[in-house]
Enzyme design. Structure first.
Site, PDB file in Angstrom:
ATOM      1  CB  VAL A 133      -0.949   0.007   1.216  1.00 26.06           C
ATOM      2  CG1 VAL A 133      -1.641   1.347   1.367  1.00 26.06           C
ATOM      3  CG2 VAL A 133      -1.993  -1.082   1.038  1.00 26.06           C
ATOM      4  CB  CYS A 145      -6.959  -7.301   3.277  1.00 24.13           C
ATOM      5  SG  CYS A 145      -5.405  -6.399   3.417  1.00 24.13           S
ATOM      6  CE  LYS A 163      -6.485  -9.056  -7.884  1.00 22.94           C
ATOM      7  NZ  LYS A 163      -7.119  -7.789  -7.498  1.00 22.94           N
TER       8      LYS A 163
HETATM    9  P1  NAD Z   1       3.084  -4.814   3.982  1.00 21.28           P
HETATM   10  O1  NAD Z   1       3.405  -5.844   4.998  1.00 21.28           O
HETATM   11  O2  NAD Z   1       3.345  -5.057   2.535  1.00 21.28           O
HETATM   12  O3  NAD Z   1       3.884  -3.458   4.376  1.00 21.28           O
HETATM   13  C1  NAD Z   1       3.953  -2.929   5.659  1.00 21.28           C
HETATM   14  C2  NAD Z   1       5.383  -2.435   5.879  1.00 21.28           C
HETATM   15  O4  NAD Z   1       5.425  -1.652   7.081  1.00 21.28           O
HETATM   16  C3  NAD Z   1       6.424  -3.540   6.077  1.00 21.28           C
HETATM   17  O5  NAD Z   1       7.411  -3.441   5.065  1.00 21.28           O
HETATM   18  C4  NAD Z   1       7.020  -3.256   7.488  1.00 21.28           C
HETATM   19  O6  NAD Z   1       8.406  -3.510   7.559  1.00 21.28           O
HETATM   20  C5  NAD Z   1       6.741  -1.779   7.631  1.00 21.28           C
HETATM   21  N1  NAD Z   1       6.738  -1.253   9.002  1.00 21.28           N
HETATM   22  C6  NAD Z   1       6.210  -1.810  10.128  1.00 21.28           C
HETATM   23  N2  NAD Z   1       6.372  -0.956  11.164  1.00 21.28           N
HETATM   24  C7  NAD Z   1       7.014   0.143  10.699  1.00 21.28           C
HETATM   25  C8  NAD Z   1       7.456   1.372  11.279  1.00 21.28           C
HETATM   26  N3  NAD Z   1       7.266   1.647  12.577  1.00 21.28           N
HETATM   27  N4  NAD Z   1       8.095   2.275  10.490  1.00 21.28           N
HETATM   28  C9  NAD Z   1       8.299   2.017   9.176  1.00 21.28           C
HETATM   29  N5  NAD Z   1       7.892   0.883   8.572  1.00 21.28           N
HETATM   30  C10 NAD Z   1       7.257  -0.034   9.317  1.00 21.28           C
HETATM   31  O7  NAD Z   1       1.568  -4.435   4.210  1.00 21.28           O
HETATM   32  P2  NAD Z   1       0.527  -3.813   3.138  1.00 21.28           P
HETATM   33  O8  NAD Z   1      -0.056  -4.878   2.292  1.00 21.28           O
HETATM   34  O9  NAD Z   1       1.150  -2.619   2.497  1.00 21.28           O
HETATM   35  O10 NAD Z   1      -0.632  -3.353   4.134  1.00 21.28           O
HETATM   36  C11 NAD Z   1      -0.472  -2.242   4.991  1.00 21.28           C
HETATM   37  C12 NAD Z   1      -1.828  -1.916   5.590  1.00 21.28           C
HETATM   38  O11 NAD Z   1      -2.736  -1.536   4.549  1.00 21.28           O
HETATM   39  C13 NAD Z   1      -2.501  -3.073   6.325  1.00 21.28           C
HETATM   40  O12 NAD Z   1      -3.194  -2.554   7.421  1.00 21.28           O
HETATM   41  C14 NAD Z   1      -3.485  -3.620   5.317  1.00 21.28           C
HETATM   42  O13 NAD Z   1      -4.597  -4.210   5.934  1.00 21.28           O
HETATM   43  C15 NAD Z   1      -3.903  -2.369   4.579  1.00 21.28           C
HETATM   44  N6  NAD Z   1      -4.352  -2.578   3.184  1.00 21.28           N
HETATM   45  C16 NAD Z   1      -3.683  -3.422   2.354  1.00 21.28           C
HETATM   46  C17 NAD Z   1      -4.087  -3.562   1.024  1.00 21.28           C
HETATM   47  C18 NAD Z   1      -3.373  -4.486   0.075  1.00 21.28           C
HETATM   48  O14 NAD Z   1      -3.856  -4.639  -1.049  1.00 21.28           O
HETATM   49  N7  NAD Z   1      -2.266  -5.102   0.434  1.00 21.28           N
HETATM   50  C19 NAD Z   1      -5.151  -2.805   0.552  1.00 21.28           C
HETATM   51  C20 NAD Z   1      -5.809  -1.939   1.416  1.00 21.28           C
HETATM   52  C21 NAD Z   1      -5.385  -1.830   2.732  1.00 21.28           C
HETATM   53  C1  UGA Z   2      -9.343  -6.454  -1.796  1.00 15.43           C
HETATM   54  C2  UGA Z   2     -10.391  -5.376  -2.117  1.00 15.43           C
HETATM   55  O1  UGA Z   2     -10.912  -5.614  -3.430  1.00 15.43           O
HETATM   56  C3  UGA Z   2      -9.776  -3.975  -2.041  1.00 15.43           C
HETATM   57  O2  UGA Z   2     -10.784  -3.001  -2.225  1.00 15.43           O
HETATM   58  C4  UGA Z   2      -9.124  -3.796  -0.668  1.00 15.43           C
HETATM   59  O3  UGA Z   2      -8.490  -2.536  -0.589  1.00 15.43           O
HETATM   60  C5  UGA Z   2      -8.106  -4.890  -0.442  1.00 15.43           C
HETATM   61  O4  UGA Z   2      -8.759  -6.183  -0.538  1.00 15.43           O
HETATM   62  C6  UGA Z   2      -7.483  -4.839   0.926  1.00 15.43           C
HETATM   63  O5  UGA Z   2      -8.034  -4.270   1.843  1.00 15.43           O
HETATM   64  O6  UGA Z   2      -6.425  -5.448   1.025  1.00 15.43           O
HETATM   65  P1  UGA Z   2      -7.400  -7.618  -3.164  1.00 15.43           P
HETATM   66  O7  UGA Z   2      -7.406  -8.587  -2.021  1.00 15.43           O
HETATM   67  O8  UGA Z   2      -6.118  -7.028  -3.583  1.00 15.43           O
HETATM   68  O9  UGA Z   2      -8.370  -6.396  -2.822  1.00 15.43           O
HETATM   69  O10 UGA Z   2      -8.022  -8.325  -4.460  1.00 15.43           O
HETATM   70  P2  UGA Z   2      -9.501  -8.696  -4.930  1.00 15.43           P
HETATM   71  O11 UGA Z   2      -9.616  -8.372  -6.356  1.00 15.43           O
HETATM   72  O12 UGA Z   2     -10.523  -8.130  -4.026  1.00 15.43           O
HETATM   73  O13 UGA Z   2      -9.506 -10.277  -4.816  1.00 15.43           O
HETATM   74  C7  UGA Z   2      -9.455 -10.924  -3.558  1.00 15.43           C
HETATM   75  C8  UGA Z   2      -9.609 -12.414  -3.732  1.00 15.43           C
HETATM   76  O14 UGA Z   2     -10.948 -12.726  -4.109  1.00 15.43           O
HETATM   77  C9  UGA Z   2      -8.717 -13.016  -4.821  1.00 15.43           C
HETATM   78  O15 UGA Z   2      -8.185 -14.231  -4.378  1.00 15.43           O
HETATM   79  C10 UGA Z   2      -9.652 -13.226  -5.983  1.00 15.43           C
HETATM   80  O16 UGA Z   2      -9.250 -14.259  -6.828  1.00 15.43           O
HETATM   81  C11 UGA Z   2     -10.948 -13.555  -5.256  1.00 15.43           C
HETATM   82  N1  UGA Z   2     -12.140 -13.247  -6.069  1.00 15.43           N
HETATM   83  C12 UGA Z   2     -12.458 -11.964  -6.379  1.00 15.43           C
HETATM   84  C13 UGA Z   2     -12.938 -14.293  -6.506  1.00 15.43           C
HETATM   85  O17 UGA Z   2     -12.677 -15.477  -6.215  1.00 15.43           O
HETATM   86  N2  UGA Z   2     -14.041 -14.000  -7.269  1.00 15.43           N
HETATM   87  C14 UGA Z   2     -14.374 -12.724  -7.588  1.00 15.43           C
HETATM   88  O18 UGA Z   2     -15.414 -12.544  -8.284  1.00 15.43           O
HETATM   89  C15 UGA Z   2     -13.563 -11.686  -7.141  1.00 15.43           C
END
Ligand code: NAD
Ligand code: UGA
Length: 460
Positions: free
Chosen positions: A17, A277, A340
């Protein structure tokens, strides 16, 4: 500082993110200096290299265009905290695996450590943006930590959850359905919310930038993920009925999706949802419900995760049963390991569960993925059994008893399946966990084709 002039943005957490989000802000706001820091030095090194740690279409070009100009990746330091006007906290918030709420609650220790660092080093007046997904009321708790110092520093805490999906992160960030900003009550809170809204308004239409109270914003994020995952579990539950009755789940998705009240998106049946997530956020939502005594509501949301587990189990059961009730010693070619397509992320990928279950059955597992093989190796490093990784998809399928599609990468649609079939053991099975291939065509080539939620096209 007037909240209107945000000139220095710092982001804690250079993950899936933090990296892409900050790249887009840097791209859209050349006058803002954006620095992304992480505690993990290797991750920062990778962000500064030619091979970024996150694979997302469009990310490379964007990072390379702004890096060294107004986008910087650095190891976290007190100086950087001190010079920021706005600090995004985008650290990981995994499921807590110990103590109270183990296996369900969110583990907020990284968030809290970040807050304590901010309190120590950031200047008074800095706007703190909660980007990580957190339980409702976290901002309030964080605010209490941030105001516990003896120096009387003041901070505004905003909730600004991220809705990007992996694989389409850049597209989603450039053109979001909405940006949600929750601010604390009072003039200061409102001004902080406006300052962040003004950053987004540079490229997001004003009517898509929503300002709410902090708790609604925090809870909306969990609820959005819960609703999305619920749709996947709902259609997957229907896939089980289809397999039992001979109906076809794709036809059902199309038929119900044309109802404008239901809509066509997120109705693709498959082996189950993965990703870092969905599961963690629903378990967290369910845990929050329980702590408020809402056990029926907690059970309702928990069942979305249970259905997902059931789907993966069901899929493997079908694989084993179709191959005459044993896969012991039989080569099973797994196509796709990422949760995915268009990402190298393997967190909570259904492929991991499928692999483990096949290894329990003593199968010989070969894994192919165009982007996620390194992560697959890491995830499976402690597994016992016959497991190998093959970057050449044709070699992966050579001599296999079955090919199992687990991720719908575009390239899997474009393979030469006649060539794959001719090099496989016979009878050759094709298990389509993503309904990605044309069943009749595959059957005609000679495969015994079994797709999720559709009847079996067999030669035996
Ligand atoms: P990630 O694990 O890829 O990245 C988090 C990073 O934060 C790690 O590299 C870690 O080393 C670093 N970190 C931890 N503590 C720290 C600190 N004090 N200072 C600096 N760096 C620090 O996680 P992500 O997938 O980017 O997710 C981050 C947040 O966003 C989570 O809460 C997740 O639920 C949310 N989120 C993720 C997605 C997604 O698609 N991955 C989408 C929406 C929201
Ligand atoms: C999901 C949400 O779509 C984002 O809006 C959100 O920010 C994110 O989680 C998060 O909080 O991390 P993401 O997990 O990256 O995003 O991907 P999606 O496209 O939502 O797919 C999630 C899983 O559901 C995948 O394994 C995908 O294959 C599955 N999926 C999705 C299905 O099996 N069927 C569908 O019709 C759609």
């Amino acid at each position: 500082m007037s909240h209107k002039d945000v000139k220095e943005i710092l982001c804690l957490g250079a993950g899936y993110v933090g990296g892409p989000t900050m790249a887009v802000i840097a791209e859209k706001c050349h006058d803002i200096n954006v620095t992304v820091v992480d505690l993990n030095e290797d991750r920062i090194k990778a962000w500064n290299s030619d091979s970024l740690p996150v694979y997302e279409p469009g990310l490379d070009e964007m990072v390379k265009g702004r890096r060294g100009k107004n986008l910087h990746f650095k190891v976290a330091s007190s100086e950087l905290l001190a010079s920021a006007d706005m600090i995004f906290v985008s650290v990981n918030t995994p499921t807590k695996m110990y103590g109270q709420g183990a296996g369900r609650a969110a583990d907020l220790r990284f968030w809290e450590l970040a807050a304590r660092d901010i309190l120590k080093h950031a200047k008074s007046g800095t706007i703190i943006v909660e980007k990580s997904t957190v339980p409702v009321k976290t901002a309030e708790a964080i605010s209490r930590i941030l105001h516990s110092g003896t120096e009387g520093k003041q901070f505004s805490v905003l909730s600004n959850p991220e809705f990007l999906a992996e694989g389409t992160a850049i597209k989603d960030l450039l053109n979001p359905d909405r940006v949600l900003i929750g601010n604390e009550p009072g003039e200061e809170g409102k001004a902080a919310g406006e300052a962040l809204a003004n950053v987004y308004r540079r490229w997001v239409p004003t009517d898509r930038v929503l300002l709410t109270n902090v708790w609604s914003s925090e809870l909306s994020k969990l609820v959005a993920n819960a609703f999305l995952a619920q749709r996947v579990s709902s259609i997957n539950s229907v896939s089980a009925i289809c397999e039992a009755t001979g109906a076809d789940v794709s036809e059902i998705s199309r038929a119900i999706g044309m109802d404008s009240r239901i809509g066509p998106k997120f109705l693709q049946a498959g082996v189950g949802f993965g990703g870092s997530c969905f599961k963690k956020d629903i378990l967290n939502l369910s845990y929050i419900c329980e702590t408020f005594g809402l056990s029926e509501v907690a059970a309702y949301w928990r069942s979305v995760v249970d259905m997902n587990d059931y789907q993966m189990e069901r899929f493997v059961k079908r694989i084993v049963e179709a191959q005459f009730n044993t896969v012991a010693g039989k080569k099973q070619a797994l196509l796709g390991f990422a949760f995915k397509p268009d990402t190298n992320d393997t967190r909570e990928t259904p492929a991991l569960t499928v692999t483990r279950k096949l290894l329990e059955e003593k199968a010989k597992v070969v894994i192919h993925d165009p982007e996620a093989l390194e992560n697959a190796k890491w995830d499976l490093k402690d597994e016992q059994g016959d497991i190998s990784y093959e970057p050449d998809v044709y070699k992966a399928c050579e001599g296999a008893h079955s090919v199992i599609i687990l991720t719908h990468w575009q390239e899997y649609r474009e393979l030469d399946y006649e060539r794959i079939f001719s090099a496989m053991e016979k009878p050759a099975f094709l298990f389509d966990g993503r309904l990605w291939l044309n069943p009749e065509k595959m059957h005609k080539i000679g495969f015994n084709y079994l797709g999720i939620g559709s009847s079996e096209l067999m030669h035996i």
